[in-house]
Design a protein around this motif. Structure first.
Motif, PDB file in Angstrom:
ATOM      1  N   LEU A   3     -15.003 -34.527-127.649  1.00  0.00           N
ATOM      2  CA  LEU A   3     -13.847 -33.979-128.360  1.00  0.00           C
ATOM      3  C   LEU A   3     -12.887 -35.078-128.792  1.00  0.00           C
ATOM      4  O   LEU A   3     -11.986 -34.845-129.579  1.00  0.00           O
ATOM      5  CB  LEU A   3     -13.090 -32.973-127.487  1.00  0.00           C
ATOM      6  N   GLN A  50     -15.503 -30.834-134.640  1.00  0.00           N
ATOM      7  CA  GLN A  50     -14.318 -29.993-134.592  1.00  0.00           C
ATOM      8  C   GLN A  50     -13.775 -29.927-135.997  1.00  0.00           C
ATOM      9  O   GLN A  50     -13.483 -30.952-136.601  1.00  0.00           O
ATOM     10  CB  GLN A  50     -13.266 -30.607-133.677  1.00  0.00           C
ATOM     11  N   GLU A  75      -7.467 -31.078-142.917  1.00  0.00           N
ATOM     12  CA  GLU A  75      -7.586 -31.223-141.472  1.00  0.00           C
ATOM     13  C   GLU A  75      -6.575 -32.226-140.915  1.00  0.00           C
ATOM     14  O   GLU A  75      -6.465 -32.389-139.705  1.00  0.00           O
ATOM     15  CB  GLU A  75      -9.000 -31.704-141.105  1.00  0.00           C
ATOM     16  N   ALA A 103      -6.894 -31.097-137.102  1.00  0.00           N
ATOM     17  CA  ALA A 103      -7.872 -30.022-136.893  1.00  0.00           C
ATOM     18  C   ALA A 103      -9.197 -30.545-136.349  1.00  0.00           C
ATOM     19  O   ALA A 103     -10.158 -29.797-136.213  1.00  0.00           O
ATOM     20  CB  ALA A 103      -8.113 -29.265-138.193  1.00  0.00           C
ATOM     21  N   GLY A 104      -9.256 -31.837-136.046  1.00  0.00           N
ATOM     22  CA  GLY A 104     -10.492 -32.408-135.543  1.00  0.00           C
ATOM     23  C   GLY A 104     -10.292 -33.004-134.168  1.00  0.00           C
ATOM     24  O   GLY A 104      -9.993 -32.291-133.219  1.00  0.00           O
ATOM     25  N   CYS A 105     -10.379 -34.337-134.080  1.00  0.00           N
ATOM     26  CA  CYS A 105     -10.289 -34.983-132.773  1.00  0.00           C
ATOM     27  C   CYS A 105      -8.846 -35.125-132.294  1.00  0.00           C
ATOM     28  O   CYS A 105      -8.606 -35.544-131.168  1.00  0.00           O
ATOM     29  CB  CYS A 105     -10.967 -36.354-132.820  1.00  0.00           C
ATOM     30  N   ARG A 106      -7.877 -34.758-133.148  1.00  0.00           N
ATOM     31  CA  ARG A 106      -6.454 -34.751-132.795  1.00  0.00           C
ATOM     32  C   ARG A 106      -5.961 -36.137-132.390  1.00  0.00           C
ATOM     33  O   ARG A 106      -5.043 -36.265-131.607  1.00  0.00           O
ATOM     34  CB  ARG A 106      -6.158 -33.743-131.673  1.00  0.00           C
ATOM     35  N   ARG A 107      -6.576 -37.171-132.944  1.00  0.00           N
ATOM     36  CA  ARG A 107      -6.128 -38.525-132.649  1.00  0.00           C
ATOM     37  C   ARG A 107      -5.283 -39.055-133.798  1.00  0.00           C
ATOM     38  O   ARG A 107      -5.546 -38.749-134.957  1.00  0.00           O
ATOM     39  CB  ARG A 107      -7.333 -39.456-132.411  1.00  0.00           C
TER      40      ARG A 107
END
Lengths: 201, 95
Positions: A80, A153, B16, B61-65
């Motif tokens: 993730l 994701q 995203e 909306a993905g790895c939130r990095r």
């Protein structure tokens, strides 16, 4: 601590029959109550130590997942983030799995959190599954671009999802969606599949 | 819609991502010593170049990095992306 009840209600329990009607073009079944643990660990040594405890190595490349069988049965570990993983296992092993990971983590910095209620899981398959997903998801799911073991994701119809390519050759996908978005996504899937449904003669 | 290359996830749709303002704004060494004006300057004042601009972006909306990107403010084209722990790529005119 909350008392465990034997009969829970899953986010998509009421949708089973309507989702089943999409077959054979798309087969959608919920896999409710899976054990889901969020694992945060940055240290490479600690990451390596957790592999043997689970029976499956943590995924080393971004946007992938690993699958294996260990003391807690068959489980999947999803990438993730660079230090964040999601462990998916059969229902009911939350506590023993958490204890095992904590033991493997030892004194290393890390976190293990039970997030089983956060998302529900859908198993998607069928010859038109890529077409249906393409209606609301920009990810290229062709087997050459998204082989078995891909875990992305992204957004599906504006809802945040985790999408696993379980078996690219057999058109099998696993989709994780937040519980509160699950019924919206089920409704969207049914709507998006309309053109692929068998018309009764 | 353009694709933005997340340093972790690769090219993804622009929707995203989330914008996070100017990059490389250093936190004051001794915040308590700042005058109100200096503090306001740190909190509110940002560069506004016409051309390449180093910014922070988040793959929400993905790895939130979070990561840094150099965007041309005239064309909205993302010229470079680099991780937080990477040095800013040399490019003339960036802030």
């Amino acid at each position: 601590m909350t008392a465990e009840t034997t009969s829970g209600s899953s986010p998509l329990g009421a949708w089973t029959a309507r989702l089943a009607e999409l077959a054979p073009a798309v087969r959608v079944t919920e896999r409710p109550f899976l054990t889901q643990l969020t694992l945060r660990v940055r240290d490479a040594q600690a990451q390596a130590a957790i592999g043997p405890a689970l029976g499956v190595e943590l995924p080393s490349t971004p946007c992938s997942f690993t699958r294996g069988t260990g003391p807690h049965g068959e489980l999947e570990v999803l990438w993730l983030g660079p230090d964040e993983y999601l462990v998916l296992a059969r229902p009911g092993v939350q506590q023993s799995l958490e204890d095992a990971i904590r033991a493997a983590l030892g004194d290393a910095a890390g976190a293990v959190v039970d997030v089983s209620a956060q998302r529900t899981t859908l198993a998607l398959s069928g010859p038109r599954v890529r077409d249906v997903l393409a209606h609301g998801c920009a990810i290229d799911l062709h087997p050459s671009a998204a082989p078995t073991g891909t875990c992305v994701q992204t957004l599906l119809a504006q809802a945040g999802i985790v999408l696993l390519v379980s078996d690219a050759g057999r058109d099998e996908f696993t989709l994780l969606v937040r519980s509160s978005f699950a019924s919206y996504l089920a409704a969207w899937l049914i709507d998006a599949s309309v053109e692929y449904r068998m018309v009764p003669a | 819609m353009q694709l933005i290359s997340c340093p972790w996830c690769g090219p993804r749709e622009e929707v995203e991502f989330h914008y996070g303002g100017q990059a490389h704004v250093a936190y004051p060494d001794d915040p308590a010593a700042l005058s109100d004006e200096d503090w306001a300057r740190f909190v509110f004042f940002r560069d506004n170049p016409s051309g390449p601009f180093a910014e922070r972006w988040s793959h929400a909306a993905g790895c939130r990095r979070w990561f840094n990107a150099i965007r041309d403010t005239r064309s909205h084209e993302l010229l470079d992306v680099y991780r937080m722990d990477e040095a800013q790529p040399a490019r003339t005119g960036t802030s």
